[in-house]
Motif scaffolding. Sequence first.
Motif, mmCIF file in Angstrom:
data_model
loop_
_atom_site.group_PDB
_atom_site.id
_atom_site.type_symbol
_atom_site.label_atom_id
_atom_site.label_comp_id
_atom_site.label_asym_id
_atom_site.label_seq_id
_atom_site.Cartn_x
_atom_site.Cartn_y
_atom_site.Cartn_z
ATOM 1 N N LEU A 65 0.830 -1.218 0.000
ATOM 2 C CA LEU A 65 0.000 0.000 0.000
ATOM 3 C C LEU A 65 0.862 1.264 0.000
ATOM 4 C CD1 LEU A 65 -2.942 -0.976 2.400
ATOM 5 C CD2 LEU A 65 -3.063 -0.618 -0.080
ATOM 6 N N LEU A 66 2.043 1.191 0.597
ATOM 7 C CA LEU A 66 2.925 2.369 0.627
ATOM 8 C C LEU A 66 3.318 2.807 -0.793
ATOM 9 C CD1 LEU A 66 4.404 4.401 2.459
ATOM 10 C CD2 LEU A 66 6.319 2.797 2.577
ATOM 11 N N HIS A 67 3.246 1.862 -1.759
ATOM 12 C CA HIS A 67 3.531 2.227 -3.149
ATOM 13 C C HIS A 67 2.492 3.183 -3.725
ATOM 14 C CE1 HIS A 67 7.066 -0.170 -4.401
ATOM 15 N NE2 HIS A 67 6.762 -0.850 -3.311
ATOM 16 N N ARG A 68 1.358 3.346 -3.043
ATOM 17 C CA ARG A 68 0.355 4.308 -3.527
ATOM 18 C C ARG A 68 0.635 5.723 -3.024
ATOM 19 N NH1 ARG A 68 -5.185 0.745 -3.572
ATOM 20 N NH2 ARG A 68 -4.199 -1.159 -4.328
ATOM 21 N N VAL A 69 1.613 5.853 -2.120
ATOM 22 C CA VAL A 69 2.112 7.177 -1.731
ATOM 23 C C VAL A 69 3.322 7.415 -2.639
ATOM 24 C CG1 VAL A 69 2.979 8.604 0.162
ATOM 25 C CG2 VAL A 69 1.407 6.706 0.652
ATOM 26 N N PRO A 70 3.300 8.474 -3.455
ATOM 27 C CA PRO A 70 4.304 8.570 -4.540
ATOM 28 C C PRO A 70 5.695 9.005 -4.078
ATOM 29 C CG PRO A 70 2.834 10.467 -4.589
ATOM 30 C CD PRO A 70 2.328 9.581 -3.476
ATOM 31 N N ILE A 71 6.308 8.204 -3.206
ATOM 32 C CA ILE A 71 7.648 8.525 -2.698
ATOM 33 C C ILE A 71 8.740 7.720 -3.396
ATOM 34 C CG2 ILE A 71 6.901 9.221 -0.374
ATOM 35 C CD1 ILE A 71 7.731 6.409 0.596
ATOM 36 N N GLN A 72 8.350 6.781 -4.260
ATOM 37 C CA GLN A 72 9.328 5.790 -4.769
ATOM 38 C C GLN A 72 10.546 6.417 -5.440
ATOM 39 O OE1 GLN A 72 5.952 5.197 -4.891
ATOM 40 N NE2 GLN A 72 6.282 3.865 -3.122
ATOM 41 N N ASP A 73 10.330 7.465 -6.254
ATOM 42 C CA ASP A 73 11.471 8.087 -6.942
ATOM 43 C C ASP A 73 12.443 8.719 -5.955
ATOM 44 O OD1 ASP A 73 10.449 7.339 -9.334
ATOM 45 O OD2 ASP A 73 9.754 9.331 -9.936
ATOM 46 N N GLY A 74 11.944 9.069 -4.763
ATOM 47 C CA GLY A 74 12.781 9.736 -3.779
ATOM 48 C C GLY A 74 13.477 8.800 -2.810
ATOM 49 N N VAL A 75 13.039 7.540 -2.773
ATOM 50 C CA VAL A 75 13.588 6.616 -1.771
ATOM 51 C C VAL A 75 14.989 6.151 -2.167
ATOM 52 C CG1 VAL A 75 13.352 4.329 -0.719
ATOM 53 C CG2 VAL A 75 11.343 5.795 -0.968
ATOM 54 N N ILE A 76 15.942 6.281 -1.247
ATOM 55 C CA ILE A 76 17.286 5.733 -1.469
ATOM 56 C C ILE A 76 17.419 4.391 -0.759
ATOM 57 C CG2 ILE A 76 19.751 6.051 -1.024
ATOM 58 C CD1 ILE A 76 19.359 9.062 -1.357
ATOM 59 N N ALA A 77 16.978 4.321 0.492
ATOM 60 C CA ALA A 77 17.137 3.081 1.265
ATOM 61 C C ALA A 77 16.193 3.090 2.469
ATOM 62 C CB ALA A 77 18.579 2.937 1.738
ATOM 63 N N ALA A 78 15.982 1.902 3.020
ATOM 64 C CA ALA A 78 15.176 1.758 4.232
ATOM 65 C C ALA A 78 16.086 1.982 5.436
ATOM 66 C CB ALA A 78 14.570 0.366 4.296
ATOM 67 N N GLY A 79 15.627 2.820 6.378
ATOM 68 C CA GLY A 79 16.414 3.068 7.578
ATOM 69 C C GLY A 79 16.056 2.143 8.722
ATOM 70 N N GLY A 80 14.852 1.571 8.679
ATOM 71 C CA GLY A 80 14.425 0.654 9.728
ATOM 72 C C GLY A 80 12.992 0.889 10.138
ATOM 73 N N TRP A 81 12.491 -0.038 10.955
ATOM 74 C CA TRP A 81 11.121 0.052 11.468
ATOM 75 C C TRP A 81 11.186 -0.001 12.992
ATOM 76 C CZ3 TRP A 81 9.373 -4.816 8.275
ATOM 77 C CH2 TRP A 81 9.422 -4.518 6.903
ATOM 78 N N VAL A 130 -7.129 0.113 14.106
ATOM 79 C CA VAL A 130 -5.730 -0.047 13.713
ATOM 80 C C VAL A 130 -5.342 -1.511 13.922
ATOM 81 C CG1 VAL A 130 -3.344 0.651 14.154
ATOM 82 C CG2 VAL A 130 -5.191 2.333 14.363
ATOM 83 N N VAL A 131 -4.841 -2.167 12.878
ATOM 84 C CA VAL A 131 -4.411 -3.563 13.016
ATOM 85 C C VAL A 131 -2.893 -3.660 13.147
ATOM 86 C CG1 VAL A 131 -6.440 -4.505 11.845
ATOM 87 C CG2 VAL A 131 -4.395 -3.957 10.492
ATOM 88 N N LEU A 132 -2.196 -2.700 12.561
ATOM 89 C CA LEU A 132 -0.723 -2.676 12.602
ATOM 90 C C LEU A 132 -0.285 -1.225 12.699
ATOM 91 C CD1 LEU A 132 2.157 -4.023 11.850
ATOM 92 C CD2 LEU A 132 1.661 -3.279 9.523
ATOM 93 N N SER A 133 0.739 -0.957 13.498
ATOM 94 C CA SER A 133 1.352 0.373 13.459
ATOM 95 C C SER A 133 2.853 0.224 13.637
ATOM 96 C CB SER A 133 0.771 1.290 14.541
ATOM 97 O OG SER A 133 1.159 0.856 15.829
ATOM 98 N N HIS A 134 3.574 1.164 13.103
ATOM 99 C CA HIS A 134 5.016 1.249 13.354
ATOM 100 C C HIS A 134 5.526 2.573 12.825
ATOM 101 C CE1 HIS A 134 6.538 0.385 9.195
ATOM 102 N NE2 HIS A 134 5.377 -0.192 9.084
ATOM 103 N N ARG A 135 6.744 2.898 13.211
ATOM 104 C CA ARG A 135 7.437 4.042 12.633
ATOM 105 C C ARG A 135 8.411 3.525 11.587
ATOM 106 N NH1 ARG A 135 10.502 6.116 16.689
ATOM 107 N NH2 ARG A 135 9.672 4.642 18.195
ATOM 108 N N ASP A 136 8.428 4.216 10.463
ATOM 109 C CA ASP A 136 9.247 3.788 9.331
ATOM 110 C C ASP A 136 10.243 4.899 9.026
ATOM 111 O OD1 ASP A 136 10.256 2.838 6.935
ATOM 112 O OD2 ASP A 136 8.308 2.176 6.199
ATOM 113 N N VAL A 137 11.519 4.575 9.112
ATOM 114 C CA VAL A 137 12.579 5.543 8.822
ATOM 115 C C VAL A 137 13.066 5.303 7.393
ATOM 116 C CG1 VAL A 137 14.850 6.400 9.528
ATOM 117 C CG2 VAL A 137 13.229 5.576 11.261
#
Lengths: 146, 146
Positions: A65-81, A130-137
């Motif tokens: 679902l996060l792919h529907r937020v148009p951040i993909q071109d800006g993403v370099i790497a995952a920092g963690g959850w 809410v079924v799932l929550s987390h912080r995404d860096v």
Amino acid sequence: MYYDDIEIGTTVRVGSYRIDAGDIVSYAKRWDPLPVHVDEQAAKQTVFGGLTASGSHTVAIRTLLLHRVPIQDGVIAAGGWDEVRFHKPVRPGDELWLEVTWIEKRPSASKPDRGIVTGLMKLLNQDGDVVLSHRDVIVMRIRQSV
Amino acid sequence: MYYDDIEIGTTVRVGSYRIDAGDIVSYAKRWDPLPVHVDEQAAKQTVFGGLTASGSHTVAIRTLLLHRVPIQDGVIAAGGWDEVRFHKPVRPGDELWLEVTWIEKRPSASKPDRGIVTGLMKLLNQDGDVVLSHRDVIVMRIRQSV
């Protein structure tokens, strides 16, 4: 969206993803074959009273679902959850939405072309629970002047 | 294994899981279709220099390998994941092991039939590098005297 476009305090909601029993069972047979995820009869005997999606599966739906937020071109790497919490079971027939609230951003201390963004992620079902929550860096590109 | 069988300070190592390019691409096409996970040519242009597994995929492999630690009969529910970190890219050909160190346990304050266990999870590759780590909080059964 690049680092520059992330506005702290804003929330975006995207969806939905409908999950059924076949989806739950086929994911779990491959990655998390616990009875509560793969065996409808056995699942009835658990504290959940029926089939529920694997935590890994729920996280995968969040990622999709996060792919529907148009951040993909800006993403370099995952920092963690951080603080990944499974608040309620995800069950067959659930329809899931993702809410992302941008809560923090800062430029990288070492690399001028990127910054670090934190999003509070909430996956909600059709009842608004809410079924799932987390912080995404997320490490994101900063737009370069030419 | 039940709550009773978890010995704080012990480490168990299980594996392995070998990942290839087809596996990386097919998982990511379904759940995380970023170029770096699905397109070998595009992936070469990223900071990673080639295909890498989706974070969700890496977490799914962790979950699958955890089934080789015989805790399944004792698991009641997932309590959550903390400090999920993707330390190194997972690449085609990597062979992955899971190391679980039990770092904390306490009985439930409200329910005498269960306790809360925390495991430090490390997924390592064939070079011994940690690719993923997190703390996993698991609600487990306490053996009942009859």
